[in-house]
Design a protein around this motif. Structure first.
Motif, mmCIF file in Angstrom:
data_model
loop_
_atom_site.group_PDB
_atom_site.id
_atom_site.type_symbol
_atom_site.label_atom_id
_atom_site.label_comp_id
_atom_site.label_asym_id
_atom_site.label_seq_id
_atom_site.Cartn_x
_atom_site.Cartn_y
_atom_site.Cartn_z
ATOM 1 N N PRO A 290 0.473 -1.365 -0.015
ATOM 2 C CA PRO A 290 -0.010 0.154 -0.057
ATOM 3 C C PRO A 290 0.794 1.550 0.175
ATOM 4 N N ASN A 291 0.421 2.178 -0.884
ATOM 5 C CA ASN A 291 1.241 3.379 -0.581
ATOM 6 C C ASN A 291 0.535 4.454 0.410
ATOM 7 N N MET A 292 1.346 4.444 1.569
ATOM 8 C CA MET A 292 0.240 5.379 2.560
ATOM 9 C C MET A 292 0.157 6.692 2.200
ATOM 10 N N ARG A 293 0.978 7.494 0.529
ATOM 11 C CA ARG A 293 0.335 8.703 0.413
ATOM 12 C C ARG A 293 -0.489 8.583 -0.259
ATOM 13 N N THR A 294 -0.398 7.577 -0.651
ATOM 14 C CA THR A 294 -2.368 7.608 -1.245
ATOM 15 C C THR A 294 -3.107 7.325 0.421
ATOM 16 N N ASP B 244 0.835 10.415 5.625
ATOM 17 C CA ASP B 244 1.722 10.378 6.080
ATOM 18 C C ASP B 244 1.284 8.923 7.005
ATOM 19 N N GLY B 245 0.694 8.082 6.214
ATOM 20 C CA GLY B 245 0.251 7.242 6.900
ATOM 21 C C GLY B 245 -0.988 6.798 7.845
ATOM 22 N N LEU B 246 -1.056 8.453 8.548
ATOM 23 C CA LEU B 246 -2.383 8.265 9.295
ATOM 24 C C LEU B 246 -3.527 8.825 9.084
ATOM 25 N N ILE C 292 -9.497 9.997 16.882
ATOM 26 C CA ILE C 292 -8.585 8.639 16.802
ATOM 27 C C ILE C 292 -7.992 8.848 15.738
ATOM 28 N N ASN C 293 -6.196 8.672 16.275
ATOM 29 C CA ASN C 293 -4.825 8.803 15.262
ATOM 30 C C ASN C 293 -4.747 6.800 15.222
ATOM 31 N N TYR C 294 -5.277 6.576 13.215
ATOM 32 C CA TYR C 294 -5.039 5.046 13.558
ATOM 33 C C TYR C 294 -3.952 4.889 12.650
ATOM 34 N N SER C 295 -2.367 4.529 12.354
ATOM 35 C CA SER C 295 -0.964 3.833 12.128
ATOM 36 C C SER C 295 -1.687 3.017 10.864
ATOM 37 N N ARG C 296 -1.642 3.206 9.816
ATOM 38 C CA ARG C 296 -1.762 2.352 8.502
ATOM 39 C C ARG C 296 -0.715 1.768 8.395
ATOM 40 N N GLN C 297 0.661 1.760 8.720
ATOM 41 C CA GLN C 297 1.593 1.170 9.093
ATOM 42 C C GLN C 297 1.724 0.165 10.386
ATOM 43 N N GLN C 298 0.997 0.983 10.803
ATOM 44 C CA GLN C 298 1.422 0.030 12.623
ATOM 45 C C GLN C 298 -0.344 -0.799 12.326
ATOM 46 N N ASP C 299 -0.907 -0.585 11.829
ATOM 47 C CA ASP C 299 -2.397 -1.103 11.891
ATOM 48 C C ASP C 299 -3.016 -0.955 13.063
ATOM 49 N N LYS C 300 -3.140 0.344 13.451
ATOM 50 C CA LYS C 300 -3.535 -0.053 15.301
ATOM 51 C C LYS C 300 -3.464 1.542 15.971
ATOM 52 N N VAL C 301 -4.776 1.868 16.369
ATOM 53 C CA VAL C 301 -4.803 2.933 16.427
ATOM 54 C C VAL C 301 -3.495 3.583 18.237
ATOM 55 N N LEU C 302 -2.963 4.700 17.686
ATOM 56 C CA LEU C 302 -2.055 4.731 18.211
ATOM 57 C C LEU C 302 -2.910 5.984 19.428
ATOM 58 N N THR C 303 -1.397 5.424 20.525
ATOM 59 C CA THR C 303 -2.529 5.770 22.248
ATOM 60 C C THR C 303 -0.816 7.551 22.338
ATOM 61 N N LEU C 304 -0.937 7.705 23.622
ATOM 62 C CA LEU C 304 -0.623 8.680 23.596
ATOM 63 C C LEU C 304 1.224 8.298 23.635
ATOM 64 N N GLY D 91 12.272 15.577 19.981
ATOM 65 C CA GLY D 91 12.701 14.862 20.943
ATOM 66 C C GLY D 91 11.547 14.057 21.847
ATOM 67 N N VAL D 92 10.684 14.512 21.363
ATOM 68 C CA VAL D 92 9.438 14.984 22.474
ATOM 69 C C VAL D 92 8.791 13.806 21.919
ATOM 70 N N ILE D 93 8.046 14.103 20.440
ATOM 71 C CA ILE D 93 7.384 12.850 19.885
ATOM 72 C C ILE D 93 7.808 12.125 18.807
ATOM 73 N N ARG D 94 7.730 11.315 18.889
ATOM 74 C CA ARG D 94 8.727 9.981 18.118
ATOM 75 C C ARG D 94 8.730 10.409 16.911
ATOM 76 N N PRO D 95 10.339 10.130 16.172
ATOM 77 C CA PRO D 95 10.291 11.620 15.177
ATOM 78 C C PRO D 95 9.905 10.346 13.924
ATOM 79 N N GLU D 96 9.508 9.386 13.526
ATOM 80 C CA GLU D 96 8.953 8.837 12.611
ATOM 81 C C GLU D 96 7.111 9.448 12.608
ATOM 82 N N LEU D 97 7.368 10.030 13.717
ATOM 83 C CA LEU D 97 5.209 10.645 13.496
ATOM 84 C C LEU D 97 5.593 12.072 12.922
ATOM 85 N N PHE D 98 6.557 12.495 12.969
ATOM 86 C CA PHE D 98 6.404 14.371 11.834
ATOM 87 C C PHE D 98 5.688 14.045 10.994
ATOM 88 N N PRO D 99 5.182 15.016 9.958
ATOM 89 C CA PRO D 99 4.667 14.862 9.306
ATOM 90 C C PRO D 99 6.637 14.808 8.127
#
Length: 248
Positions: A25-29, A118-120, A143-155, A237-245
């Motif tokens: 799957p193309n996460m940008r689509t 970004d797959g969210l 709801i913040n759903y991550s398609r890469q992780q296939d789950k709802v993200l918690t804090l 340094g607070v939010i996981r870097p891969e979650l930055f747009p």
């Protein structure tokens, strides 16, 4: 190995890579989204004050798992207390509400896609329950759903380990900025009565991390659902870097 064999191996590797990219799957689509909405009044009622239920939801044909998550979160917003059981479905909730509702009572439930990036998939949930008081009670959620992780993200999924205190300190600074922008910082009674609070409603939108508050949480009912926005650079340094747009 001969040059011809090396060429054949290289071609096979390229072909396999192309096939993998074709089926991945193309996460940008963005995911396809379909809306379903309806409004029903109490059976047999024909006057102007009939109780009603209005439901407005979204479906994801390629990801039915997310449909079920959205429905469950909406149903959770109908409960009177944390221990109350969840209705079996939106239809069963509607039937129960209309069966017991008095004149002029109403219930609204809505789920809408606020953003996809970004797959969210960022879904905003809304509710409004009017049971005859001075005003109805609205509710909100994300709801913040991550398609890469296939789950709802918690804090905790969003944060670098050990950075929760820093996150809330940064949120409190954003709250102070909101007080200044609204002029409420000049009202000592307001500042004392409506201090900063944490909220479970957090969204990883493209432009900023958004914190949304229920009415009465940090401001009077009349001010509605306050949103605080924290730019991503303030959360390095607070939010996981891969979650930055743009980084995922």
């Amino acid at each position: 190995m001969t040059l011809a064999k090396l060429t054949a191996v290289a071609f096979l590797a390229l072909a396999l890579g192309a096939c993998q990219s074709l089926f991945k799957p193309n996460m940008r689509t963005p995911l396809e989204v379909k809306r379903e909405a309806w409004e029903h009044i109490k059976p047999g009622c024909s006057n102007a004050d009939c109780p009603l239920v209005n439901i407005d939801v979204v479906h994801f044909p390629a990801l039915p798992k997310l449909d079920a998550i959205v429905e469950r979160r909406l149903l959770a917003m109908t409960r009177d207390g944390e221990g109350a059981p969840l209705p079996a479905s939106l239809k069963s909730y509607e039937d129960s509400f209309l069966r017991e509702a008095d004149s002029r009572h109403s219930s609204y439930l809505q789920a809408k896609v606020r953003e996809q990036h970004d797959g969210l998939v960022i879904i905003e949930l809304s509710s409004y329950l009017d049971t005859g008081g001075a005003h109805g009670m609205p509710g909100r959620g994300f709801i913040n759903y991550s398609r890469q992780q296939d789950k709802v993200l918690t804090l905790q999924d969003m944060l670098v380990p050990g950075q929760e205190a820093t996150f809330w300190k940064t949120a409190e600074e954003a709250h102070k900025g909101w007080l200044v922008s609204t002029g409420m910082d000049k009202d000592p009674d307001f500042v004392k009565t409506w201090p900063f609070q944490k909220t479970p409603h957090i969204a990883l939108t493209y432009g900023a991390v958004v914190l949304k508050y229920e009415v009465y949480a940090i401001a009077p009912y009349a001010m509605g659902h306050i949103e605080l926005k924290i730019p991503y650079p303030r959360l390095n340094g607070v939010i996981r870097p891969e979650l930055f747009p743009g980084r995922g």
